[in-house]
Scaffold this motif. Structure first.
Motif, PDB file in Angstrom:
ATOM      1  N   GLU A 134     -91.494   7.920  87.248  1.00 19.88           N
ATOM      2  CA  GLU A 134     -92.665   8.227  86.425  1.00 19.88           C
ATOM      3  C   GLU A 134     -92.309   8.244  84.947  1.00 19.88           C
ATOM      4  OE1 GLU A 134     -96.116  11.670  85.955  1.00 19.88           O
ATOM      5  OE2 GLU A 134     -94.523  11.857  87.466  1.00 19.88           O
ATOM      6  N   LEU A 135     -91.134   8.888  84.653  1.00 20.07           N
ATOM      7  CA  LEU A 135     -90.690   8.907  83.264  1.00 20.07           C
ATOM      8  C   LEU A 135     -90.390   7.500  82.760  1.00 20.07           C
ATOM      9  CD1 LEU A 135     -88.354  12.029  83.232  1.00 20.07           C
ATOM     10  CD2 LEU A 135     -90.611  11.824  82.205  1.00 20.07           C
ATOM     11  N   ALA A 136     -89.763   6.672  83.619  1.00 16.33           N
ATOM     12  CA  ALA A 136     -89.477   5.293  83.215  1.00 16.33           C
ATOM     13  C   ALA A 136     -90.776   4.529  82.966  1.00 16.33           C
ATOM     14  CB  ALA A 136     -88.645   4.593  84.286  1.00 16.33           C
ATOM     15  N   GLY A 137     -91.779   4.762  83.854  1.00 13.35           N
ATOM     16  CA  GLY A 137     -93.075   4.111  83.626  1.00 13.35           C
ATOM     17  C   GLY A 137     -93.720   4.573  82.332  1.00 13.35           C
ATOM     18  N   GLN A 138     -93.631   5.897  82.098  1.00 13.52           N
ATOM     19  CA  GLN A 138     -94.183   6.411  80.848  1.00 13.52           C
ATOM     20  C   GLN A 138     -93.454   5.831  79.639  1.00 13.52           C
ATOM     21  OE1 GLN A 138     -94.120  10.664  81.010  1.00 13.52           O
ATOM     22  NE2 GLN A 138     -95.671  10.797  82.636  1.00 13.52           N
ATOM     23  N   VAL A 139     -92.096   5.746  79.761  1.00 16.71           N
ATOM     24  CA  VAL A 139     -91.322   5.166  78.661  1.00 16.71           C
ATOM     25  C   VAL A 139     -91.713   3.709  78.440  1.00 16.71           C
ATOM     26  CG1 VAL A 139     -89.007   4.474  77.938  1.00 16.71           C
ATOM     27  CG2 VAL A 139     -89.387   6.754  78.876  1.00 16.71           C
ATOM     28  N   ALA A 140     -91.873   2.958  79.568  1.00 16.74           N
ATOM     29  CA  ALA A 140     -92.272   1.552  79.436  1.00 16.74           C
ATOM     30  C   ALA A 140     -93.653   1.435  78.801  1.00 16.74           C
ATOM     31  CB  ALA A 140     -92.252   0.869  80.804  1.00 16.74           C
ATOM     32  N   ARG A 141     -94.574   2.314  79.268  1.00 13.30           N
ATOM     33  CA  ARG A 141     -95.909   2.278  78.675  1.00 13.30           C
ATOM     34  C   ARG A 141     -95.875   2.648  77.195  1.00 13.30           C
ATOM     35  NH1 ARG A 141     -97.202   4.553  83.722  1.00 13.30           N
ATOM     36  NH2 ARG A 141     -97.177   6.658  82.839  1.00 13.30           N
ATOM     37  N   LEU A 142     -95.053   3.676  76.889  1.00 13.52           N
ATOM     38  CA  LEU A 142     -94.936   4.066  75.486  1.00 13.52           C
ATOM     39  C   LEU A 142     -94.317   2.945  74.649  1.00 13.52           C
ATOM     40  CD1 LEU A 142     -93.780   7.781  75.809  1.00 13.52           C
ATOM     41  CD2 LEU A 142     -95.997   6.954  75.044  1.00 13.52           C
ATOM     42  N   GLU A 143     -93.300   2.270  75.237  1.00 14.25           N
ATOM     43  CA  GLU A 143     -92.704   1.151  74.504  1.00 14.25           C
ATOM     44  C   GLU A 143     -93.718   0.027  74.300  1.00 14.25           C
ATOM     45  OE1 GLU A 143     -89.304   0.010  76.707  1.00 14.25           O
ATOM     46  OE2 GLU A 143     -88.011   1.616  75.916  1.00 14.25           O
ATOM     47  N   ALA A 144     -94.515  -0.259  75.372  1.00 21.02           N
ATOM     48  CA  ALA A 144     -95.541  -1.300  75.229  1.00 21.02           C
ATOM     49  C   ALA A 144     -96.580  -0.897  74.180  1.00 21.02           C
ATOM     50  CB  ALA A 144     -96.217  -1.564  76.574  1.00 21.02           C
ATOM     51  N   GLN A 145     -96.998   0.397  74.261  1.00 18.04           N
ATOM     52  CA  GLN A 145     -97.953   0.871  73.265  1.00 18.04           C
ATOM     53  C   GLN A 145     -97.359   0.824  71.860  1.00 18.04           C
ATOM     54  OE1 GLN A 145     -99.248   4.742  74.490  1.00 18.04           O
ATOM     55  NE2 GLN A 145    -100.361   3.984  76.295  1.00 18.04           N
ATOM     56  N   SER A 146     -96.045   1.188  71.784  1.00 19.87           N
ATOM     57  CA  SER A 146     -95.390   1.130  70.474  1.00 19.87           C
ATOM     58  C   SER A 146     -95.344  -0.303  69.955  1.00 19.87           C
ATOM     59  CB  SER A 146     -93.969   1.699  70.573  1.00 19.87           C
ATOM     60  OG  SER A 146     -94.008   3.062  70.968  1.00 19.87           O
ATOM     61  N   ALA A 147     -95.028  -1.256  70.890  1.00 19.68           N
ATOM     62  CA  ALA A 147     -95.007  -2.657  70.470  1.00 19.68           C
ATOM     63  C   ALA A 147     -96.397  -3.110  70.020  1.00 19.68           C
ATOM     64  CB  ALA A 147     -94.502  -3.541  71.615  1.00 19.68           C
ATOM     65  N   GLN A 148     -97.424  -2.692  70.806  1.00 22.19           N
ATOM     66  CA  GLN A 148     -98.787  -3.049  70.414  1.00 22.19           C
ATOM     67  C   GLN A 148     -99.159  -2.432  69.068  1.00 22.19           C
ATOM     68  OE1 GLN A 148    -101.336  -1.867  73.612  1.00 22.19           O
ATOM     69  NE2 GLN A 148    -100.602  -3.462  75.021  1.00 22.19           N
ATOM     70  N   LEU A 149     -98.773  -1.143  68.920  1.00 21.84           N
ATOM     71  CA  LEU A 149     -99.070  -0.483  67.649  1.00 21.84           C
ATOM     72  C   LEU A 149     -98.324  -1.154  66.497  1.00 21.84           C
ATOM     73  CD1 LEU A 149     -99.028   3.276  68.721  1.00 21.84           C
ATOM     74  CD2 LEU A 149    -101.014   1.902  68.106  1.00 21.84           C
ATOM     75  N   LEU A 150     -97.054  -1.563  66.775  1.00 16.81           N
ATOM     76  CA  LEU A 150     -96.289  -2.240  65.735  1.00 16.81           C
ATOM     77  C   LEU A 150     -96.923  -3.578  65.376  1.00 16.81           C
ATOM     78  CD1 LEU A 150     -93.810  -2.271  63.915  1.00 16.81           C
ATOM     79  CD2 LEU A 150     -92.519  -3.305  65.795  1.00 16.81           C
ATOM     80  N   ASP A 151     -97.331  -4.322  66.438  1.00 10.74           N
ATOM     81  CA  ASP A 151     -98.009  -5.597  66.163  1.00 10.74           C
ATOM     82  C   ASP A 151     -99.310  -5.365  65.400  1.00 10.74           C
ATOM     83  OD1 ASP A 151     -95.979  -6.879  67.472  1.00 10.74           O
ATOM     84  OD2 ASP A 151     -97.041  -6.996  69.396  1.00 10.74           O
ATOM     85  N   ALA A 152    -100.061  -4.343  65.868  1.00 11.51           N
ATOM     86  CA  ALA A 152    -101.319  -4.048  65.179  1.00 11.51           C
ATOM     87  C   ALA A 152    -101.061  -3.625  63.733  1.00 11.51           C
ATOM     88  CB  ALA A 152    -102.082  -2.950  65.922  1.00 11.51           C
ATOM     89  N   TYR A 153     -99.982  -2.798  63.562  1.00 11.19           N
ATOM     90  CA  TYR A 153     -99.650  -2.376  62.199  1.00 11.19           C
ATOM     91  C   TYR A 153     -99.252  -3.576  61.344  1.00 11.19           C
ATOM     92  CZ  TYR A 153     -96.956  -0.469  58.339  1.00 11.19           C
ATOM     93  OH  TYR A 153     -96.458  -0.200  57.099  1.00 11.19           O
ATOM     94  N   THR A 154     -98.428  -4.471  61.938  1.00  8.35           N
ATOM     95  CA  THR A 154     -98.015  -5.663  61.185  1.00  8.35           C
ATOM     96  C   THR A 154     -99.223  -6.515  60.822  1.00  8.35           C
ATOM     97  OG1 THR A 154     -95.907  -5.650  62.371  1.00  8.35           O
ATOM     98  CG2 THR A 154     -96.524  -7.680  61.224  1.00  8.35           C
ATOM     99  N   THR A 155    -100.105  -6.712  61.842  1.00  5.98           N
ATOM    100  CA  THR A 155    -101.315  -7.511  61.575  1.00  5.98           C
ATOM    101  C   THR A 155    -102.200  -6.842  60.534  1.00  5.98           C
ATOM    102  OG1 THR A 155    -101.236  -8.329  63.850  1.00  5.98           O
ATOM    103  CG2 THR A 155    -103.309  -8.604  62.640  1.00  5.98           C
TER     104      THR A 155
END
Length: 311
Positions: free
Chosen positions: A116-137
């Motif tokens: 569950e923690l790994a899934g949360q970490v993966a989701r957080l990493e994906a969200q972070s990547a999305q947020l980073l992409d959104a921030y970059t855009t």
């Protein structure tokens, strides 16, 4: 809704001071100096920890990355740490043994939590990547918007300068238009005056032409009279010469001839006087005709200039 008792478990001989559920186990701290480990599903005791020498007062189970550690606090002034599902103290030798046994075990009570923690970490990493992409855009979009705003400000300033220049030109054009309107009004007034003068000149020209025609007719009549008088004078001169020649030839002049000659001489004198008067009148008429011709020429020139200005 009321709660009903389903089952009573009486494995302890002293009072229960604390309960803690850890994974599929329930830990009970009792005043009989023991810690009971229960199967939460089967409701049976699976182990008993009896290392304390006093009442066990409390139980704590902080979650680590790979396992649970169970902490017990007792009235014997000790706090002990246990491995979950092994129920052994955390000594160095046992720690090493338990680590090997733990990692080689087929079942880990933390597997679900880790997944569950790994899934949360993966989701957080994906969200972070999305947020980073959104921030970059968004950052690129913001920079683009900032650049566009700068260009718009520059364009706005240029447009304002152009509008000010157009306003100045419009003011100058308005002033020029007012001047041109005033000049046109003056020219219109001058044209009206010139038209009136032209009309008067035309009327005067017509009158002068009529007067000129009349004087020309009188001049022609006087010229004809003058020619007639000159012809009569010539005839009288011839007659006088013949008379004088005849008198000289005969040496005498009859009274009739003398009388006739005297009358002829009188007629000749009168004819000469009339010729002189006619010539003087003719000269006067010529002067008047020349004056009228000059006036007509001046009026014609004025009319031509007026027509040219009007055109």
């Amino acid at each position: 809704r009321t709660l009903e008792q389903e089952e009573s478990l009486a494995e302890h001989t002293g009072r229960i001071n604390a309960l803690r559920k850890i994974g599929g186990r329930i830990y009970s701290a009792s005043a009989d100096h023991t810690v009971g480990v229960w199967d939460a599903v089967q409701r049976t005791i699976v182990a008993r920890i009896s290392d304390h020498r006093g009442w066990v007062m409390n139980i704590a189970a902080p979650a680590q990355l790979t396992r649970y550690y169970v902490w017990t606090a007792a009235a014997d002034s000790t706090i002990r740490c246990w491995h979950h599902d092994e129920y052994r103290p955390c000594t160095r030798d046992v720690e090493r043994f338990n680590d090997v046994q733990w990692f080689n075990a087929e079942y880990s009570p933390y597997q679900e939590l880790n997944e569950e923690l790994a899934g949360q970490v993966a989701r957080l990493e994906a969200q972070s990547a999305q947020l980073l992409d959104a921030y970059t855009t968004d950052h690129a979009h913001i920079e683009d918007c900032t650049s566009q705003v700068g260009l718009m400000k520059t364009s706005t300033r240029a447009a304002e300068d152009e509008a000010e220049r157009c306003r100045l030109q419009l003011r100058e054009c308005s002033q020029r238009l007012e001047g041109a309107t005033a000049l046109a009004a003056a020219k219109e007034k001058e044209l009206q005056e010139l038209a009136a003068a032209t009309k008067a000149a035309r009327s005067e020209n017509v009158d002068l032409r009529c007067e000129s025609e009349r004087l020309r007719a009188e001049n022609e009549q006087l010229t004809r009279q003058l020619a007639l008088c000159v012809s009569q004078r010539d005839k009288l001169d011839v007659a006088l010469k013949e008379t004088l020649a005849l008198r000289e030839a005969k040496g005498e002049i009859a009274p009739v001839i003398v009388t006739t000659t005297g009358e002829t001489a009188d007629q000749l004198v009168r004819a000469h006087a009339q010729v002189k008067e006619t010539m003087a009148l003719n000269e006067t008429l010529r002067e008047d005709l020349d004056r009228l011709s000059r006036v007509v020429a001046a009026a014609t020139t004025t009319n031509v200039a007026a027509f040219a200005h009007t055109g």
